[in-house]
Design an enzyme around this catalytic site. Structure first.
Site, short mmCIF file in Angstrom:
data_model
loop_
_atom_site.label_atom_id
_atom_site.label_comp_id
_atom_site.label_asym_id
_atom_site.label_seq_id
_atom_site.Cartn_x
_atom_site.Cartn_y
_atom_site.Cartn_z
CB CYS A 148 3.51 -11.71 -5.25
SG CYS A 148 2.39 -12.55 -6.38
CG HIS A 184 1.91 -7.25 -6.14
ND1 HIS A 184 3.23 -7.29 -6.52
CD2 HIS A 184 1.36 -8.40 -6.60
CE1 HIS A 184 3.47 -8.42 -7.18
NE2 HIS A 184 2.35 -9.11 -7.24
CD GLU A 205 4.50 -4.37 -4.69
OE1 GLU A 205 4.00 -4.71 -3.60
OE2 GLU A 205 4.60 -5.14 -5.66
N1 GLN Z 1 3.14 -16.33 -10.35
C1 GLN Z 1 4.39 -15.92 -9.81
C2 GLN Z 1 5.16 -17.11 -9.25
O1 GLN Z 1 4.65 -18.18 -9.21
C3 GLN Z 1 4.18 -14.85 -8.74
C4 GLN Z 1 3.50 -13.66 -9.33
C5 GLN Z 1 3.88 -12.35 -8.72
O2 GLN Z 1 4.90 -12.22 -8.03
N2 GLN Z 1 3.14 -11.32 -9.04
O3 GLN Z 1 6.26 -16.98 -8.86
#
Ligand code: GLN
Length: 199
Positions: free
Chosen positions: A81, A174, A176
Protein backbone atom coordinates in the site's frame (compact mmCIF):
# COMPACT_ATOMS: atom_id res chain seq x y z
CA UNK A 1 19.26 -19.32 2.68
CA UNK A 2 16.91 -21.13 5.11
CA UNK A 3 14.08 -18.98 6.55
CA UNK A 4 15.34 -19.38 10.11
CA UNK A 5 18.59 -17.60 9.34
CA UNK A 6 16.95 -14.64 7.57
CA UNK A 7 16.75 -11.22 9.10
CA UNK A 8 13.83 -9.27 7.72
CA UNK A 9 13.53 -5.58 8.43
CA UNK A 10 10.11 -3.99 8.78
CA UNK A 11 10.20 -0.22 8.41
CA UNK A 12 8.68 0.92 11.70
CA UNK A 13 8.39 4.68 11.37
CA UNK A 14 4.58 4.61 11.27
CA UNK A 15 1.69 2.56 9.85
CA UNK A 16 0.79 -1.10 10.35
CA UNK A 17 4.26 -2.58 10.73
CA UNK A 18 3.32 -4.87 13.63
CA UNK A 19 1.06 -7.16 11.58
CA UNK A 20 3.98 -7.74 9.19
CA UNK A 21 6.26 -8.45 12.13
CA UNK A 22 3.91 -11.12 13.44
CA UNK A 23 3.46 -12.78 10.05
CA UNK A 24 7.20 -12.92 9.33
CA UNK A 25 7.91 -14.31 12.79
CA UNK A 26 5.18 -16.94 12.31
CA UNK A 27 6.98 -17.97 9.13
CA UNK A 28 10.18 -18.49 11.09
CA UNK A 29 12.39 -15.54 10.16
CA UNK A 30 13.87 -13.00 12.54
CA UNK A 31 12.42 -9.48 12.41
CA UNK A 32 14.26 -6.20 12.90
CA UNK A 33 11.98 -3.18 13.40
CA UNK A 34 13.84 -0.57 11.37
CA UNK A 35 13.73 2.90 12.90
CA UNK A 36 17.20 4.15 12.02
CA UNK A 37 18.97 4.11 8.62
CA UNK A 38 21.97 2.16 9.95
CA UNK A 39 19.71 -0.80 10.78
CA UNK A 40 19.36 -1.36 7.03
CA UNK A 41 22.92 -2.70 7.07
CA UNK A 42 21.97 -5.72 9.16
CA UNK A 43 18.98 -7.09 7.21
CA UNK A 44 18.54 -9.45 4.23
CA UNK A 45 15.26 -7.94 3.04
CA UNK A 46 12.84 -5.16 3.97
CA UNK A 47 9.09 -4.69 4.22
CA UNK A 48 7.73 -1.16 3.82
CA UNK A 49 4.24 -1.31 5.37
CA UNK A 50 1.04 0.59 4.73
CA UNK A 51 0.45 3.94 6.33
CA UNK A 52 0.57 7.36 4.74
CA UNK A 53 3.24 7.62 2.07
CA UNK A 54 3.57 11.41 2.41
CA UNK A 55 4.19 11.00 6.14
CA UNK A 56 6.81 8.32 5.45
CA UNK A 57 8.63 10.77 3.18
CA UNK A 58 8.59 13.43 5.90
CA UNK A 59 9.77 11.05 8.61
CA UNK A 60 12.53 9.61 6.43
CA UNK A 61 13.97 13.00 5.61
CA UNK A 62 16.52 13.55 2.87
CA UNK A 63 19.18 11.26 4.32
CA UNK A 64 16.81 8.45 5.23
CA UNK A 65 15.30 8.60 1.73
CA UNK A 66 18.75 8.44 0.10
CA UNK A 67 19.80 5.49 2.27
CA UNK A 68 16.54 3.67 1.54
CA UNK A 69 16.94 4.34 -2.18
CA UNK A 70 20.33 2.60 -2.12
CA UNK A 71 18.92 -0.27 -0.08
CA UNK A 72 15.99 -1.02 -2.41
CA UNK A 73 18.36 -1.24 -5.36
CA UNK A 74 20.58 -3.70 -3.57
CA UNK A 75 18.30 -5.96 -1.50
CA UNK A 76 14.84 -7.58 -1.71
CA UNK A 77 12.07 -5.21 -0.67
CA UNK A 78 8.32 -5.67 -0.35
CA UNK A 79 6.09 -2.59 -0.17
CA UNK A 80 2.43 -2.83 0.77
CA UNK A 81 0.00 0.00 0.00
CA UNK A 82 1.89 3.15 1.09
CA UNK A 83 5.02 1.00 0.71
CA UNK A 84 4.03 0.27 -2.89
CA UNK A 85 3.63 4.01 -3.48
CA UNK A 86 7.11 4.64 -2.08
CA UNK A 87 8.72 2.03 -4.36
CA UNK A 88 7.21 3.45 -7.57
CA UNK A 89 8.92 5.61 -10.17
CA UNK A 90 5.79 7.73 -10.76
CA UNK A 91 3.23 8.79 -8.16
CA UNK A 92 0.03 10.71 -8.91
CA UNK A 93 -2.75 12.36 -6.89
CA UNK A 94 -0.82 14.28 -5.80
CA UNK A 95 2.59 13.84 -7.40
CA UNK A 96 5.30 12.95 -4.92
CA UNK A 97 8.78 11.47 -4.89
CA UNK A 98 9.23 7.72 -5.25
CA UNK A 99 12.24 5.51 -4.60
CA UNK A 100 12.07 4.41 -8.23
CA UNK A 101 12.67 0.73 -7.55
CA UNK A 102 9.70 -0.35 -9.70
CA UNK A 103 8.83 1.21 -13.03
CA UNK A 104 5.13 1.71 -12.33
CA UNK A 105 2.72 4.63 -12.13
CA UNK A 106 0.64 4.59 -8.97
CA UNK A 107 -2.41 6.72 -8.23
CA UNK A 108 -2.93 7.33 -4.54
CA UNK A 109 -6.37 6.95 -2.95
CA UNK A 110 -7.67 5.79 -6.31
CA UNK A 111 -10.92 4.21 -5.19
CA UNK A 112 -12.48 7.38 -3.74
CA UNK A 113 -14.05 7.94 -0.35
CA UNK A 114 -17.07 5.67 -0.83
CA UNK A 115 -14.96 2.54 -0.96
CA UNK A 116 -12.32 3.64 1.49
CA UNK A 117 -11.73 0.06 2.59
CA UNK A 118 -12.95 -3.27 1.29
CA UNK A 119 -12.20 -6.95 1.20
CA UNK A 120 -12.24 -8.37 -2.28
CA UNK A 121 -11.13 -11.50 -4.04
CA UNK A 122 -8.32 -11.68 -6.55
CA UNK A 123 -5.92 -14.09 -8.17
CA UNK A 124 -2.41 -14.67 -6.86
CA UNK A 125 -0.38 -16.85 -9.24
CA UNK A 126 -3.72 -17.97 -10.69
CA UNK A 127 -5.12 -19.07 -7.31
CA UNK A 128 -7.96 -17.21 -5.56
CA UNK A 129 -6.90 -15.10 -2.59
CA UNK A 130 -8.50 -12.60 -0.21
CA UNK A 131 -7.31 -9.00 -0.54
CA UNK A 132 -7.82 -6.23 2.02
CA UNK A 133 -7.76 -2.72 0.53
CA UNK A 134 -7.49 0.39 2.72
CA UNK A 135 -7.42 3.80 1.01
CA UNK A 136 -5.66 1.86 -1.68
CA UNK A 137 -3.63 3.16 -4.58
CA UNK A 138 -4.07 1.82 -8.10
CA UNK A 139 -1.23 0.69 -10.34
CA UNK A 140 -2.12 2.52 -13.54
CA UNK A 141 0.92 1.67 -15.61
CA UNK A 142 3.28 -1.28 -15.46
CA UNK A 143 6.65 -0.67 -17.09
CA UNK A 144 8.78 -3.06 -19.10
CA UNK A 145 10.09 -6.03 -17.17
CA UNK A 146 7.59 -5.59 -14.33
CA UNK A 147 5.61 -8.79 -13.83
CA UNK A 148 2.02 -8.86 -12.64
CA UNK A 149 1.82 -11.50 -9.90
CA UNK A 150 -1.71 -10.86 -8.67
CA UNK A 151 -4.79 -9.14 -10.01
CA UNK A 152 -7.97 -7.98 -8.40
CA UNK A 153 -11.08 -9.75 -9.64
CA UNK A 154 -11.40 -13.22 -11.04
CA UNK A 155 -10.22 -12.45 -14.51
CA UNK A 156 -6.50 -12.53 -15.27
CA UNK A 157 -6.76 -9.26 -17.20
CA UNK A 158 -8.07 -7.29 -14.26
CA UNK A 159 -6.27 -4.57 -12.31
CA UNK A 160 -2.70 -5.44 -11.24
CA UNK A 161 -2.42 -5.38 -7.44
CA UNK A 162 0.84 -7.25 -6.82
CA UNK A 163 3.79 -6.63 -9.11
CA UNK A 164 7.41 -7.63 -9.12
CA UNK A 165 10.64 -6.81 -10.81
CA UNK A 166 13.52 -9.02 -9.78
CA UNK A 167 13.78 -8.77 -6.03
CA UNK A 168 11.31 -5.88 -5.64
CA UNK A 169 7.68 -6.69 -4.82
CA UNK A 170 4.78 -4.31 -4.28
CA UNK A 171 1.11 -4.80 -3.37
CA UNK A 172 -1.67 -2.23 -3.33
CA UNK A 173 -3.49 -4.31 -0.69
CA UNK A 174 -2.59 -5.57 2.80
CA UNK A 175 -1.68 -9.30 2.84
CA UNK A 176 -0.61 -8.92 6.50
CA UNK A 177 -4.27 -8.35 7.43
CA UNK A 178 -5.51 -11.64 5.95
CA UNK A 179 -4.90 -14.99 7.62
CA UNK A 180 -3.30 -16.37 4.46
CA UNK A 181 0.53 -16.39 4.61
CA UNK A 182 1.16 -17.14 0.90
CA UNK A 183 2.28 -13.66 -0.13
CA UNK A 184 4.76 -13.24 2.71
CA UNK A 185 6.07 -16.73 1.95
CA UNK A 186 6.55 -15.64 -1.65
CA UNK A 187 8.56 -12.64 -0.46
CA UNK A 188 10.72 -14.80 1.81
CA UNK A 189 11.46 -16.99 -1.22
CA UNK A 190 12.60 -13.84 -3.08
CA UNK A 191 14.88 -13.03 -0.17
CA UNK A 192 16.23 -16.58 -0.21
CA UNK A 193 16.96 -16.31 -3.94
CA UNK A 194 17.68 -12.57 -3.88
CA UNK A 195 21.30 -12.80 -4.74
CA UNK A 196 20.60 -14.82 -7.86
CA UNK A 197 17.71 -12.89 -9.44
CA UNK A 198 18.10 -10.30 -12.18
CA UNK A 199 17.75 -6.50 -11.76
N1 GLN B 1 -3.60 6.31 1.13
C1 GLN B 1 -2.29 6.05 1.61
C2 GLN B 1 -1.25 6.84 0.81
O1 GLN B 1 -1.60 7.47 -0.13
C3 GLN B 1 -1.99 4.55 1.55
C4 GLN B 1 -2.95 3.80 2.41
C5 GLN B 1 -2.41 2.57 3.05
O2 GLN B 1 -1.19 2.36 3.14
N2 GLN B 1 -3.28 1.77 3.60
O3 GLN B 1 -0.12 6.84 1.14
Amino acid sequence: MPTTTMKIGVLALQGDFDAHRRRIEELGAEVVLVKKPEQLNEIDGLIIPGGESGTFLKLLGKDGFAKLKDFVRAKPTFGTCAGCILLATDVENPKQAGLGALDITVRRNAYGRQIDSSIREGLFLNEPIEMVFIRAPKIERVGEGVEVIATEGKDKDEVPVLVRKGKTLAATFHPELSADPRIHKYFLELVANGKHSPQ
